[in-house]
Design a protein around this motif. Sequence first.
Motif, PDB file in Angstrom:
ATOM      1  N   VAL A   1      -2.836  -7.688  -3.572  1.00 49.99           N
ATOM      2  CA  VAL A   1      -2.301  -8.219  -2.316  1.00 49.99           C
ATOM      3  C   VAL A   1      -1.355  -9.384  -2.592  1.00 49.99           C
ATOM      4  N   ARG A   2      -1.766 -10.275  -3.467  1.00 56.63           N
ATOM      5  CA  ARG A   2      -0.935 -11.445  -3.779  1.00 56.63           C
ATOM      6  C   ARG A   2       0.396 -11.016  -4.390  1.00 56.63           C
ATOM      7  N   ASN A   3       0.352 -10.046  -5.293  1.00 62.18           N
ATOM      8  CA  ASN A   3       1.578  -9.602  -5.935  1.00 62.18           C
ATOM      9  C   ASN A   3       2.512  -8.912  -4.939  1.00 62.18           C
ATOM     10  N   ILE A   4       1.943  -8.178  -3.984  1.00 61.89           N
ATOM     11  CA  ILE A   4       2.753  -7.552  -2.937  1.00 61.89           C
ATOM     12  C   ILE A   4       3.456  -8.621  -2.102  1.00 61.89           C
ATOM     13  N   LEU A   5       2.717  -9.650  -1.714  1.00 60.06           N
ATOM     14  CA  LEU A   5       3.290 -10.724  -0.900  1.00 60.06           C
ATOM     15  C   LEU A   5       4.397 -11.461  -1.650  1.00 60.06           C
ATOM     16  N   ILE A   6       4.108 -11.861  -2.891  1.00 63.14           N
ATOM     17  CA  ILE A   6       5.081 -12.608  -3.682  1.00 63.14           C
ATOM     18  C   ILE A   6       6.336 -11.769  -3.938  1.00 63.14           C
ATOM     19  N   THR A   7       6.149 -10.504  -4.294  1.00 62.10           N
ATOM     20  CA  THR A   7       7.283  -9.628  -4.603  1.00 62.10           C
ATOM     21  C   THR A   7       8.165  -9.404  -3.378  1.00 62.10           C
TER      22      THR A   7
ATOM     23  N   ALA B   1      -5.968  -0.578  -5.137  1.00 61.09           N
ATOM     24  CA  ALA B   1      -4.543  -0.631  -4.792  1.00 61.09           C
ATOM     25  C   ALA B   1      -4.305  -0.085  -3.393  1.00 61.09           C
ATOM     26  N   SER B   2      -5.065   0.925  -3.009  1.00 61.28           N
ATOM     27  CA  SER B   2      -4.877   1.521  -1.681  1.00 61.28           C
ATOM     28  C   SER B   2      -5.238   0.540  -0.575  1.00 61.28           C
ATOM     29  N   ILE B   3      -6.225  -0.312  -0.827  1.00 69.04           N
ATOM     30  CA  ILE B   3      -6.583  -1.335   0.154  1.00 69.04           C
ATOM     31  C   ILE B   3      -5.418  -2.308   0.340  1.00 69.04           C
ATOM     32  N   ALA B   4      -4.820  -2.705  -0.784  1.00 66.79           N
ATOM     33  CA  ALA B   4      -3.684  -3.623  -0.722  1.00 66.79           C
ATOM     34  C   ALA B   4      -2.495  -2.985  -0.011  1.00 66.79           C
ATOM     35  N   LEU B   5      -2.290  -1.703  -0.245  1.00 70.49           N
ATOM     36  CA  LEU B   5      -1.192  -0.998   0.421  1.00 70.49           C
ATOM     37  C   LEU B   5      -1.451  -0.857   1.919  1.00 70.49           C
ATOM     38  N   ALA B   6      -2.711  -0.622   2.261  1.00 69.19           N
ATOM     39  CA  ALA B   6      -3.068  -0.561   3.682  1.00 69.19           C
ATOM     40  C   ALA B   6      -2.812  -1.902   4.346  1.00 69.19           C
ATOM     41  N   PHE B   7      -3.105  -2.975   3.628  1.00 69.15           N
ATOM     42  CA  PHE B   7      -2.815  -4.318   4.142  1.00 69.15           C
ATOM     43  C   PHE B   7      -1.325  -4.454   4.452  1.00 69.15           C
ATOM     44  N   ALA B   8      -0.475  -4.000   3.522  1.00 68.49           N
ATOM     45  CA  ALA B   8       0.970  -4.095   3.730  1.00 68.49           C
ATOM     46  C   ALA B   8       1.416  -3.282   4.945  1.00 68.49           C
ATOM     47  N   GLU B   9       0.812  -2.103   5.121  1.00 66.04           N
ATOM     48  CA  GLU B   9       1.163  -1.259   6.265  1.00 66.04           C
ATOM     49  C   GLU B   9       0.809  -1.938   7.592  1.00 66.04           C
ATOM     50  N   VAL B  10      -0.385  -2.516   7.648  1.00 65.94           N
ATOM     51  CA  VAL B  10      -0.812  -3.189   8.878  1.00 65.94           C
ATOM     52  C   VAL B  10       0.059  -4.411   9.139  1.00 65.94           C
TER      53      VAL B  10
ATOM     54  N   LYS C   1       2.660  -5.960  12.272  1.00 61.91           N
ATOM     55  CA  LYS C   1       2.638  -7.306  12.835  1.00 61.91           C
ATOM     56  C   LYS C   1       3.970  -8.020  12.614  1.00 61.91           C
ATOM     57  N   GLU C   2       4.989  -7.245  12.349  1.00 63.15           N
ATOM     58  CA  GLU C   2       6.373  -7.733  12.261  1.00 63.15           C
ATOM     59  C   GLU C   2       6.678  -8.517  10.990  1.00 63.15           C
ATOM     60  N   PHE C   3       5.812  -8.412   9.979  1.00 61.56           N
ATOM     61  CA  PHE C   3       6.163  -8.947   8.670  1.00 61.56           C
ATOM     62  C   PHE C   3       6.922  -7.858   7.925  1.00 61.56           C
ATOM     63  N   LYS C   4       7.909  -8.243   7.123  1.00 65.20           N
ATOM     64  CA  LYS C   4       8.758  -7.262   6.461  1.00 65.20           C
ATOM     65  C   LYS C   4       8.287  -6.999   5.026  1.00 65.20           C
ATOM     66  N   PHE C   5       8.097  -5.721   4.719  1.00 70.26           N
ATOM     67  CA  PHE C   5       7.726  -5.304   3.375  1.00 70.26           C
ATOM     68  C   PHE C   5       8.646  -4.173   2.933  1.00 70.26           C
ATOM     69  N   ASN C   6       9.333  -4.378   1.821  1.00 71.31           N
ATOM     70  CA  ASN C   6      10.213  -3.359   1.267  1.00 71.31           C
ATOM     71  C   ASN C   6       9.404  -2.372   0.440  1.00 71.31           C
ATOM     72  N   PHE C   7       9.611  -1.076   0.674  1.00 69.27           N
ATOM     73  CA  PHE C   7       8.809  -0.057  -0.002  1.00 69.27           C
ATOM     74  C   PHE C   7       8.948  -0.133  -1.523  1.00 69.27           C
ATOM     75  N   ASN C   8      10.178  -0.241  -2.021  1.00 71.43           N
ATOM     76  CA  ASN C   8      10.400  -0.281  -3.463  1.00 71.43           C
ATOM     77  C   ASN C   8       9.792  -1.531  -4.095  1.00 71.43           C
ATOM     78  N   LYS C   9       9.897  -2.673  -3.393  1.00 71.15           N
ATOM     79  CA  LYS C   9       9.305  -3.909  -3.910  1.00 71.15           C
ATOM     80  C   LYS C   9       7.778  -3.813  -3.930  1.00 71.15           C
ATOM     81  N   THR C  10       7.219  -3.233  -2.886  1.00 65.22           N
ATOM     82  CA  THR C  10       5.765  -3.069  -2.811  1.00 65.22           C
ATOM     83  C   THR C  10       5.280  -2.137  -3.909  1.00 65.22           C
ATOM     84  N   ASN C  11       6.026  -1.052  -4.100  1.00 65.00           N
ATOM     85  CA  ASN C  11       5.725  -0.097  -5.153  1.00 65.00           C
ATOM     86  C   ASN C  11       5.748  -0.789  -6.519  1.00 65.00           C
ATOM     87  N   ASN C  12       6.750  -1.599  -6.755  1.00 62.17           N
ATOM     88  CA  ASN C  12       6.894  -2.313  -8.017  1.00 62.17           C
ATOM     89  C   ASN C  12       5.778  -3.341  -8.207  1.00 62.17           C
TER      90      ASN C  12
END
Length: 419
Positions: free
Chosen positions: A60-66, A257-266, A270-281
């Motif tokens: 989760v932290r790496n998804i947010l930072i990335t 990892a799937s839990i962290a990805l579900a977090f990004a989806e939710v 809530k109007e936070f922006k997550f780039n698919f390629n960055k999240t994947n990376n």
Amino acid sequence: MKSKIENLLDELVKLHPKYIDLSLDRLEKLLKKLDNPHLNLPKTIHIAGTNGKGSVQSFVRNILITNGYSCDAYISPHLSKFNERIILNNKNVSTNKLYKTLNFIKKINDDNPITFFEITTAAAFVLFQRSNSDFLILETGLGGRLDATNIIPKKLCSIITPISYDHEEFLGKTINKIAREKLGIVKKSDFVLIGKQKKGVIKFIENKLSKTKNIFFYGKNYKIKNLNSKNFEFQFNKNKKIINQPSLNGLHQIENASIALAFAEVMQKKEFKFNFNKTNNAIKKTSWPGRLEIIKFYNKKIILDGSHNIDGAIKLNEFLELKNLKPVVIFGMLNNKRIEIFLSKIKNQTKKLLAIKIPEEKNAFSTQEIKNKSDLLSIKCLKLKDLKEAINFIKKSDQKIFLITGSLYLVGKIRGKFL
């Protein structure tokens, strides 16, 4: 010779006769003297569970930072030094800042009885309040309902990782009692993610949280499916995407990892922006030392895994079976753990056991106690005097693969000698 911060940490341990004494009263009084820093924290993600908390936190932290967000984190235990427990904007807190904050908190506490985890959590809250980061990830220390981290009044998200038996002397002898304690963090959460659970546990959780809004269960609202060794499929509300395999070893890391990805989806909802390629990376590059970590040392392969409970042993054994590995195992464990069951789970993948008492841990099994348990299970076992002998054994051995497990404390004390 110990450093001044190590001496200070030793002093904090002595403030309470018990190392663990689950309660929120002492911490609440101290936080009030500190002008309640826990009421002014970044948007908080709270994680409880028996296994996987650290890995999910790291994903989760790496998804947010990335994705460009600043993120703090509070984790335990640490591997090599206490600074690892408090992360400010993705960096371990500096020793100078940590010492000044802990010393200040100690003076404010004025020698009142308080556990080590409670007073260090108070220090962490002070640092997190000052950080001005976008997000904070809090990992519970033990349980959930009465854990010091649960004193915060509101969370953006609560995450429950797999629940199994551990710390029964504090959380209860049945899996439902343990689950009830873990679920104590769910209060006043904007949304809740429930990781993969055993059937009996998931039924209990469904009943316990039947009135909870915005709750997502692994295997229902979101799930993953193995495709091959390089990819896995992540599905959330019928939205299919292909994500690269996590870099962390073990099939259970796909679930984490799937839990962290579900977090990004939710969060996107809530109007936070997550780039698919960055999240994947971010998923692909996440690291978490000491958890099925593989290090090369003197042309040997060293597997470091801090597993110490039954479910951890099962996951460890699955990994060894999948990779067709039968290593020599350097093993040490705290004496409040179920050593016989742990060893029985990895017995078939153990070539030989090297028993070691965890250094500087008075509540660790002795080498003779480990050997006695190994003999009962017909596991060939030798006793080691100390870490130096363990390292020398590895250097001189013809064996090419070693596993060090049984305690994250053991892994932390030996890991630096391989780097």
